[in-house]
Design a protein around this motif. Sequence first.
Motif, PDB file in Angstrom:
ATOM      1  N   GLU A   1       0.857  -1.186   0.000  1.00 26.21           N
ATOM      2  CA  GLU A   1       0.000   0.000   0.000  1.00 26.21           C
ATOM      3  C   GLU A   1       0.893   1.235   0.000  1.00 26.21           C
ATOM      4  O   GLU A   1       2.128   1.135   0.015  1.00 26.21           O
ATOM      5  N   GLN A   2       0.276   2.411  -0.056  1.00 21.65           N
ATOM      6  CA  GLN A   2       1.006   3.654   0.131  1.00 21.65           C
ATOM      7  C   GLN A   2       0.690   4.185   1.521  1.00 21.65           C
ATOM      8  O   GLN A   2      -0.460   4.178   1.960  1.00 21.65           O
ATOM      9  N   VAL A   3       1.727   4.643   2.206  1.00 23.48           N
ATOM     10  CA  VAL A   3       1.547   5.129   3.575  1.00 23.48           C
ATOM     11  C   VAL A   3       2.166   6.511   3.720  1.00 23.48           C
ATOM     12  O   VAL A   3       3.042   6.921   2.946  1.00 23.48           O
ATOM     13  N   ALA A   4       1.685   7.219   4.721  1.00 21.16           N
ATOM     14  CA  ALA A   4       2.261   8.509   5.079  1.00 21.16           C
ATOM     15  C   ALA A   4       3.286   8.316   6.186  1.00 21.16           C
ATOM     16  O   ALA A   4       3.203   7.369   6.970  1.00 21.16           O
ATOM     17  N   LEU A   5       4.268   9.215   6.234  1.00 22.15           N
ATOM     18  CA  LEU A   5       5.287   9.188   7.279  1.00 22.15           C
ATOM     19  C   LEU A   5       5.053  10.351   8.233  1.00 22.15           C
ATOM     20  O   LEU A   5       4.960  11.513   7.810  1.00 22.15           O
ATOM     21  N   GLY A   6       4.940  10.039   9.526  1.00 19.60           N
ATOM     22  CA  GLY A   6       4.700  11.068  10.526  1.00 19.60           C
ATOM     23  C   GLY A   6       5.973  11.782  10.932  1.00 19.60           C
ATOM     24  O   GLY A   6       7.053  11.197  10.968  1.00 19.60           O
ATOM     25  N   ARG A   7       5.830  13.065  11.255  1.00 23.45           N
ATOM     26  CA  ARG A   7       6.963  13.890  11.685  1.00 23.45           C
ATOM     27  C   ARG A   7       6.952  14.035  13.200  1.00 23.45           C
ATOM     28  O   ARG A   7       5.943  14.402  13.795  1.00 23.45           O
ATOM     29  N   ASP A   8       8.092  13.762  13.809  1.00 26.26           N
ATOM     30  CA  ASP A   8       8.290  13.956  15.236  1.00 26.26           C
ATOM     31  C   ASP A   8       9.079  15.258  15.393  1.00 26.26           C
ATOM     32  O   ASP A   8      10.106  15.450  14.738  1.00 26.26           O
ATOM     33  N   LEU A   9       8.616  16.168  16.252  1.00 27.15           N
ATOM     34  CA  LEU A   9       9.169  17.510  16.339  1.00 27.15           C
ATOM     35  C   LEU A   9      10.678  17.495  16.564  1.00 27.15           C
ATOM     36  O   LEU A   9      11.169  16.895  17.523  1.00 27.15           O
ATOM     37  N   ASP A  10      11.428  18.154  15.654  1.00 29.48           N
ATOM     38  CA  ASP A  10      12.891  18.302  15.751  1.00 29.48           C
ATOM     39  C   ASP A  10      13.604  16.957  15.874  1.00 29.48           C
ATOM     40  O   ASP A  10      14.688  16.872  16.458  1.00 29.48           O
ATOM     41  N   ASN A  11      13.004  15.911  15.330  1.00 34.71           N
ATOM     42  CA  ASN A  11      13.562  14.571  15.515  1.00 34.71           C
ATOM     43  C   ASN A  11      13.343  13.749  14.247  1.00 34.71           C
ATOM     44  O   ASN A  11      12.434  12.910  14.183  1.00 34.71           O
ATOM     45  N   VAL A  12      14.193  13.964  13.239  1.00 33.54           N
ATOM     46  CA  VAL A  12      14.084  13.201  12.003  1.00 33.54           C
ATOM     47  C   VAL A  12      14.238  11.706  12.306  1.00 33.54           C
ATOM     48  O   VAL A  12      13.606  10.860  11.679  1.00 33.54           O
ATOM     49  N   GLY A  13      15.060  11.385  13.288  1.00 27.81           N
ATOM     50  CA  GLY A  13      15.267   9.989  13.674  1.00 27.81           C
ATOM     51  C   GLY A  13      14.016   9.321  14.211  1.00 27.81           C
ATOM     52  O   GLY A  13      13.945   8.100  14.280  1.00 27.81           O
ATOM     53  N   GLY A  14      13.006  10.107  14.579  1.00 23.85           N
ATOM     54  CA  GLY A  14      11.759   9.557  15.083  1.00 23.85           C
ATOM     55  C   GLY A  14      10.682   9.430  14.026  1.00 23.85           C
ATOM     56  O   GLY A  14       9.522   9.159  14.350  1.00 23.85           O
ATOM     57  N   THR A  15      11.021   9.628  12.747  1.00 25.71           N
ATOM     58  CA  THR A  15      10.056   9.485  11.657  1.00 25.71           C
ATOM     59  C   THR A  15       9.432   8.093  11.685  1.00 25.71           C
ATOM     60  O   THR A  15      10.128   7.104  11.915  1.00 25.71           O
TER      61      THR A  15
ATOM     62  N   PRO B   1      -0.671   2.775  16.337  1.00 28.91           N
ATOM     63  CA  PRO B   1      -0.937   3.340  17.668  1.00 28.91           C
ATOM     64  C   PRO B   1       0.247   3.197  18.611  1.00 28.91           C
ATOM     65  O   PRO B   1       0.375   3.979  19.563  1.00 28.91           O
ATOM     66  N   ASN B   2       1.121   2.208  18.379  1.00 30.04           N
ATOM     67  CA  ASN B   2       2.273   2.028  19.259  1.00 30.04           C
ATOM     68  C   ASN B   2       3.132   3.283  19.311  1.00 30.04           C
ATOM     69  O   ASN B   2       3.587   3.702  20.375  1.00 30.04           O
ATOM     70  N   LYS B   3       3.373   3.885  18.154  1.00 30.23           N
ATOM     71  CA  LYS B   3       4.189   5.100  18.097  1.00 30.23           C
ATOM     72  C   LYS B   3       3.357   6.337  18.445  1.00 30.23           C
ATOM     73  O   LYS B   3       3.803   7.202  19.203  1.00 30.23           O
ATOM     74  N   ARG B   4       2.164   6.420  17.874  1.00 29.41           N
ATOM     75  CA  ARG B   4       1.319   7.600  18.108  1.00 29.41           C
ATOM     76  C   ARG B   4       1.106   7.859  19.596  1.00 29.41           C
ATOM     77  O   ARG B   4       1.098   9.005  20.049  1.00 29.41           O
ATOM     78  N   ASN B   5       0.925   6.793  20.361  1.00 22.27           N
ATOM     79  CA  ASN B   5       0.608   6.929  21.781  1.00 22.27           C
ATOM     80  C   ASN B   5       1.854   6.985  22.665  1.00 22.27           C
ATOM     81  O   ASN B   5       1.738   6.973  23.888  1.00 22.27           O
ATOM     82  N   GLY B   6       3.040   6.999  22.057  1.00 23.01           N
ATOM     83  CA  GLY B   6       4.260   7.077  22.843  1.00 23.01           C
ATOM     84  C   GLY B   6       4.348   8.389  23.598  1.00 23.01           C
ATOM     85  O   GLY B   6       4.063   9.464  23.053  1.00 23.01           O
ATOM     86  N   SER B   7       4.734   8.321  24.847  1.00 19.83           N
ATOM     87  CA  SER B   7       4.758   9.525  25.694  1.00 19.83           C
ATOM     88  C   SER B   7       5.797  10.543  25.241  1.00 19.83           C
ATOM     89  O   SER B   7       5.691  11.725  25.558  1.00 19.83           O
ATOM     90  N   ASP B   8       6.805  10.083  24.474  1.00 21.11           N
ATOM     91  CA  ASP B   8       7.875  10.991  24.064  1.00 21.11           C
ATOM     92  C   ASP B   8       7.678  11.512  22.644  1.00 21.11           C
ATOM     93  O   ASP B   8       8.568  12.143  22.084  1.00 21.11           O
ATOM     94  N   VAL B   9       6.528  11.278  22.046  1.00 22.16           N
ATOM     95  CA  VAL B   9       6.284  11.654  20.663  1.00 22.16           C
ATOM     96  C   VAL B   9       5.555  12.992  20.607  1.00 22.16           C
ATOM     97  O   VAL B   9       4.546  13.190  21.285  1.00 22.16           O
ATOM     98  N   ASN B  10       6.063  13.902  19.787  1.00 23.31           N
ATOM     99  CA  ASN B  10       5.409  15.193  19.564  1.00 23.31           C
ATOM    100  C   ASN B  10       5.072  15.272  18.081  1.00 23.31           C
ATOM    101  O   ASN B  10       5.835  15.793  17.277  1.00 23.31           O
ATOM    102  N   LEU B  11       3.933  14.703  17.709  1.00 22.26           N
ATOM    103  CA  LEU B  11       3.538  14.612  16.305  1.00 22.26           C
ATOM    104  C   LEU B  11       3.219  15.998  15.761  1.00 22.26           C
ATOM    105  O   LEU B  11       2.389  16.722  16.312  1.00 22.26           O
ATOM    106  N   VAL B  12       3.888  16.359  14.664  1.00 16.67           N
ATOM    107  CA  VAL B  12       3.686  17.678  14.060  1.00 16.67           C
ATOM    108  C   VAL B  12       3.329  17.529  12.578  1.00 16.67           C
ATOM    109  O   VAL B  12       3.870  18.208  11.723  1.00 16.67           O
TER     110      VAL B  12
END
Length: 389
Positions: free
Chosen positions: A245-259, A266-277
């Motif tokens: 399929e085609q998927v989107a890649l989420g951006r983590d604030l100031d953290n390219v390594g967290g893409t 939901p595992n990543k989305r609900n992570g306490s250290d994630v600032n989805l922008v």
Amino acid sequence: MRQRHSTVLFISVSFNIGLLCYIYFGTRTTINKDDGLRMVASSLGIKNTQPELSPQKFLNGLRSVTSSPTQATHEAIIYQKTPLSTLPLDKFHLEMNSASAKSHHQKQFVYNWNGQAWKKNNTVCSNLPTFRQGTLRTLSGETTIFVHEPGVDKYISHNILVSGSWEREVAVAVVSFLKKDKDLQFVDIGANIGVIALEAAKLGRRVIAVEPLVDNIQRLCSSFRVGHFSKDYAIVFNAISDKHEQVALGRDLDNVGGTFVLNNNPNKRNGSDVNLVGQYSELVHTILLNDLLSLLSSDPLTKVVIKLDVEGYEDHVLNGADEFFRQVDVQTVVMEWTYSKNPGTAESIQSFMSKHSMYPYDFNHLPLELTPRAKWPPNVAWIKQSRNP
């Protein structure tokens, strides 16, 4: 007489200043803090006494010591941009790698699945812009790595520029497992800018690096090109999932390594250290790990160590990996566990691994099966064994 002496002194000082400017602007050498200290120490006759982490110590149960990203300070960075040739891939190799090409032939390609078939991608790494250059300190020596600006990648790129390393304990573990057998190859799933892929390449192993973000792919290409590695490598420009399929890649604030893959994660989305922008503008095609079998059919993988770090999508990767694990002798999977601790995800992963005779250990080679999965360390080594010890 005094006037003549002053004139001679003025000419001498001017000449030396001019010479220094010529050397600086003519060579544009990149000097970081550590290189500068080494140069000063060398001039004073002081040898470098910095200890290296030993794979043997790791195998004997050395506990890893990591430094928090906050321990690095911006004041410690002394660097400048070094231009990278913008020549196309083939011309770049003729002009920049001609010396190494005489001694061996490297196959260095970028592939991607376009939704219907595998294609060699000849454009993504052509006419590249200038990237910030760092020095990666591997267990096999230093190598060039191209990074992001620290302001947009506050962990990985920042720490490489400051200390020359990132997740050193993972690198030591991967090298230790690879050194158990000289025939082991390396598959890096979620390669990012190539910290662990370059570690394995510097060791002299064949590397398959899988990465979905174009900004990382281009830096991977640049780092591999200038690395003069002795083995083949392939870069796969896709995300890995359990379906096409085609998927989107989420951006983590100031953290390219967290893409991360944004879809159904939901595992990543609900992570306490994630600032989805938000998300990156381009969608990417997914492949199954099984698809690597057809891509590499002319030169198949035989025996591998895998590093799996896909920011909460690890269970999706394994759900599409059954045939790969049957056909390829997977000896070890070094996996990030941070976002896989949720009961459903953790059980699914452990069930898949058990089916393929792989069992969880920490980096001290202590079994984790009797420990609640939520308390497992941030990184786990799944090791193939004939029976559950």
